[in-house]
Design an enzyme around this catalytic site. Structure first.
Site, PDB file in Angstrom:
ATOM      1  N   ASN A   1      37.384  34.774  41.633  1.00 14.19           N
ATOM      2  CA  ASN A   1      38.146  35.449  43.073  1.00 14.19           C
ATOM      3  C   ASN A   1      37.096  35.062  43.801  1.00 14.19           C
ATOM      4  OD1 ASN A   1      39.791  37.160  41.296  1.00 14.19           O
ATOM      5  ND2 ASN A   1      38.192  38.032  40.718  1.00 14.19           N
TER       6      ASN A   1
ATOM      7  N   GLU B   1      41.193  29.044  33.669  1.00 11.17           N
ATOM      8  CA  GLU B   1      40.373  29.858  33.094  1.00 11.17           C
ATOM      9  C   GLU B   1      40.926  30.615  31.599  1.00 11.17           C
ATOM     10  OE1 GLU B   1      39.544  33.165  35.785  1.00 11.17           O
ATOM     11  OE2 GLU B   1      39.617  32.088  37.261  1.00 11.17           O
TER      12      GLU B   1
ATOM     13  N   GLU C   1      31.613  29.151  39.046  1.00 15.60           N
ATOM     14  CA  GLU C   1      31.633  30.069  39.611  1.00 15.60           C
ATOM     15  C   GLU C   1      30.281  30.417  40.226  1.00 15.60           C
ATOM     16  OE1 GLU C   1      35.301  33.377  39.618  1.00 15.60           O
ATOM     17  OE2 GLU C   1      34.550  33.888  41.455  1.00 15.60           O
TER      18      GLU C   1
ATOM     19  N   GLN D   1      33.375  31.259  31.921  1.00 21.37           N
ATOM     20  CA  GLN D   1      32.544  30.340  32.627  1.00 21.37           C
ATOM     21  C   GLN D   1      31.786  29.363  31.404  1.00 21.37           C
ATOM     22  OE1 GLN D   1      31.840  31.001  36.547  1.00 21.37           O
ATOM     23  NE2 GLN D   1      34.260  32.570  36.699  1.00 21.37           N
TER      24      GLN D   1
ATOM     25  N   TYR E   1      42.216  35.720  29.029  1.00 20.04           N
ATOM     26  CA  TYR E   1      41.300  36.465  28.625  1.00 20.04           C
ATOM     27  C   TYR E   1      41.651  37.382  27.453  1.00 20.04           C
ATOM     28  CZ  TYR E   1      38.711  35.097  32.692  1.00 20.04           C
ATOM     29  OH  TYR E   1      37.915  33.862  33.669  1.00 20.04           O
TER      30      TYR E   1
ATOM     31  N   ASN F   1      43.441  30.870  43.930  1.00 21.45           N
ATOM     32  CA  ASN F   1      43.190  31.487  42.713  1.00 21.45           C
ATOM     33  C   ASN F   1      44.273  33.314  42.281  1.00 21.45           C
ATOM     34  OD1 ASN F   1      40.972  32.353  40.442  1.00 21.45           O
ATOM     35  ND2 ASN F   1      41.362  33.767  41.289  1.00 21.45           N
ATOM     36  N   GLU F   2      44.304  33.259  41.226  1.00 19.67           N
ATOM     37  CA  GLU F   2      45.363  34.104  41.107  1.00 19.67           C
ATOM     38  C   GLU F   2      45.913  35.223  42.256  1.00 19.67           C
ATOM     39  OE1 GLU F   2      42.296  36.844  38.354  1.00 19.67           O
ATOM     40  OE2 GLU F   2      42.618  35.821  37.094  1.00 19.67           O
TER      41      GLU F   2
HETATM   42  O1  AHR Z   1      35.769  34.134  35.646  1.00 21.02           O
HETATM   43  C1  AHR Z   1      36.632  35.311  36.664  1.00 21.02           C
HETATM   44  C2  AHR Z   1      37.587  35.872  37.419  1.00 21.02           C
HETATM   45  O2  AHR Z   1      38.624  36.133  36.495  1.00 21.02           O
HETATM   46  C3  AHR Z   1      36.849  35.001  38.010  1.00 21.02           C
HETATM   47  O3  AHR Z   1      36.817  34.693  39.247  1.00 21.02           O
HETATM   48  C4  AHR Z   1      38.869  35.933  38.348  1.00 21.02           C
HETATM   49  O4  AHR Z   1      39.753  34.266  38.600  1.00 21.02           O
HETATM   50  C5  AHR Z   1      39.462  35.832  37.452  1.00 21.02           C
HETATM   51  O5  AHR Z   1      40.478  37.218  37.568  1.00 21.02           O
END
Ligand code: AHR
Length: 506
Positions: free
Chosen positions: A71, A290, A26, A347, A243, A171-172
């Protein structure tokens, strides 16, 4: 503690999709600038990409890499990123409060992908962007020639189409933090129209719609169901993001693979419900585009660098405990190989990443690089169903006891081998582990590797690698007939490659 795991050659979960162990680059922090790209660095190649970083990425064998966000993509205008570099505008990246010089754009990223043997998964901006802009981007990337956008690509140096197969529709979009955040209905509408128009420009592409960005979102599952109501016909995959952090002690943290399992099962149920409602046999699969451990890397770090390029944010330093969780999450991914087709660790470089770099200096492997390396290399083939007998412990993550020992076995596709991945989540006790193979004729242990450090806080730095794989000494395991026995250290990640005689059926 004793643990026994059994498999049978005829009982399988499914084949591992090549794209299950992918990466994510990203425009965030120092991932692109001062990460993969650093012109002037002694290791920089003719395009300014760091050769040392590229070599580390290449070794991970990531068949796909998601780009350019995250994001970031919700404020991104792809037009800014192509053509002569000196004419590209510098933009404010409001997602990460940074400056975006646009020196790496689509064409450069595709070039980098070729260098590291990965294929881009391109995300389009459905926050501030439009269906038309998304369609134009597909035309720019994939249309052969003779149209304004495809000819612009050719003029910019890419005669052949980039041939980008996989596309994320935003995205999200369920997250209030997202630039251009939408309700499920608003998102579903623009996702449907964009997807339809993008497939007009290239009918061979596959589309990933935004599912819930986390399992603890209040709209988890409902969002996904609403989005599928409108996008069922154009969606090939639903995206999940996950996450995990060590917030309630190590025992709960080590149960993160179970939480991921619950999340995946929930979204499979939603996809199947959407199909059932329509009396359709269409299977919408999942893209975990992700995932990682992330709880220390600070989004607001170094406030003095606000609105500068290459801000050092989210620079999470991983430890030995994270090896067990990352390894375990990859096992859960394998356990869902029948429906989970795509995965992108978030990432790849510097920002919550497997690889770290110092500007002008070295590139090194975080602790979590290693479970990824082994699972990605050897966890490709057919996943076997496992029957596990292991003592467990209670956690807030799930209602059942979390087994201390978790293992996944893959019948490899490119070697006559079973790759067996095992974690021992007990930090107190070694496990006397038995792996019983029925319907196979194992004849040797090709490789036995552990990742272990008795200090779960141990980390790797540029100068000192405290967490690295080592060969398990031959005395610590034995293969007798169809039974592998091993002593697994407390708080360890392990892999055994078990060689099979020519044909696995006996
Ligand atoms: O990977 C970091 C961020 O985490 C990404 O930009 C977003 O999609 C997520 O909230």
């Amino acid at each position: 503690m004793k643990a026994t795991v059994s498999v049978h050659a005829k009982f399988t979960i499914g084949d591992v999709d090549d794209r299950l162990f992918g990466g994510f680059i990203e425009h965030i922090g120092r991932c692109v600038y001062d990460g993969i790209y650093e012109p002037g660095h002694p290791e920089a190649d003719e395009d300014g990409f760091r050769r040392d970083v590229a070599a580390l990425v290449r070794d991970l064998k990531m068949p796909v890499t998601r780009y350019p966000g995250g994001n970031f993509v919700s404020g991104y205008d792809w037009h800014d990123t192509v053509g002569p570099r000196d004419r590209r505008p510098v933009r404010v990246d409001y997602a990460w409060e940074a400056m975006e010089p646009n020196q790496i754009g689509i064409d450069e990223f595709v070039k980098w992908c070729r260098k590291v043997n990965t294929a881009p998964i391109m995300a389009v901006n459905l926050g501030t962007g439009s269906a038309k802009s998304a369609q134009d981007l597909v035309e720019y990337c994939n249309f052969p020639k003779g149209s304004a956008w495809s000819d612009l690509r050719r003029k910019n140096g890419a005669e052949q189409p980039h041939g980008i197969k996989l596309w994320c529709l935003g995205n999200e979009m369920d997250g209030p933090w997202q630039i251009g955040h939408k309700t499920a209905e608003e998102y579903a509408r623009i996702a449907h129209e964009s997807g339809k128009m993008m497939k007009m420009a290239d009918p061979s592409i596959e589309l990933i719609v935004c599912g819930s960005s986390a399992r603890d979102m209040p709209t988890f599952a409902t969002w996904d169901a609403r989005v599928l109501e409108e996008t069922f016909d154009i969606a090939d995959y639903v995206a999940l993001h996950a996450y995990f952090g060590c917030r309630e002690g190590r025992a709960s943290f080590f149960a993160s693979p179970e939480a991921l399992d619950r999340q995946i099962r929930g979204i499979i149920a939603v996809c199947d419900f959407a199909a059932a409602e329509r009396k359709s046999d269409r299977k919408i699969n999942l893209a975990l585009d992700e995932w990682n451990v992330w709880y220390r890397g600070d989004t607001k770090a170094h406030p003095e660098t606000r609105f500068q390029a290459a801000r050092p944010i989210n620079e999470e330093i991983y430890d030995m405990a994270d090896v067990i969780v990352v390894g375990g999450l990859m096992m859960t991914m394998l356990e869902h190989a029948d429906r989970l087709k795509i995965g992108c660790v978030a990432q790849t470089v510097n920002d919550i990443a497997l690889i770290m770099t110092r500007p002008g200096g070295g590139a090194w492997k975080q602790t979590t690089y290693y479970p990824f390396y082994y699972t990605s290399r050897y966890g490709r083939g057919t996943v076997l169903k496992t029957h596990t007998e292991s003592p467990g412990y209670g956690s807030k993550v799930c209602s059942y006891p979390v087994p201390y020992v978790k293992s996944v076995a893959v019948r490899r596709k490119d070697a006559e081998e079973i790759a067996l991945f095992v974690i021992n989540r007990s930090t107190e006790e070694a496990a006397e582990y038995t792996f019983e193979m029925s319907g196979f004729s194992p004849d040797r242990v090709v490789e036995a590797v552990e990742i272990y450090n008795d200090d779960l806080d141990a980390v790797n730095t540029e100068d000192c690698e405290k967490v690295a794989p080592s060969t398990i000494p031959a005395g610590a395991y034995s293969l007798t007939g169809s039974r592998l026995q091993a002593t697994l250290k407390p708080g360890s990640w392990n892999m055994f490659r078990i060689g099979l005689r020519d044909s696995q059926e006996v």
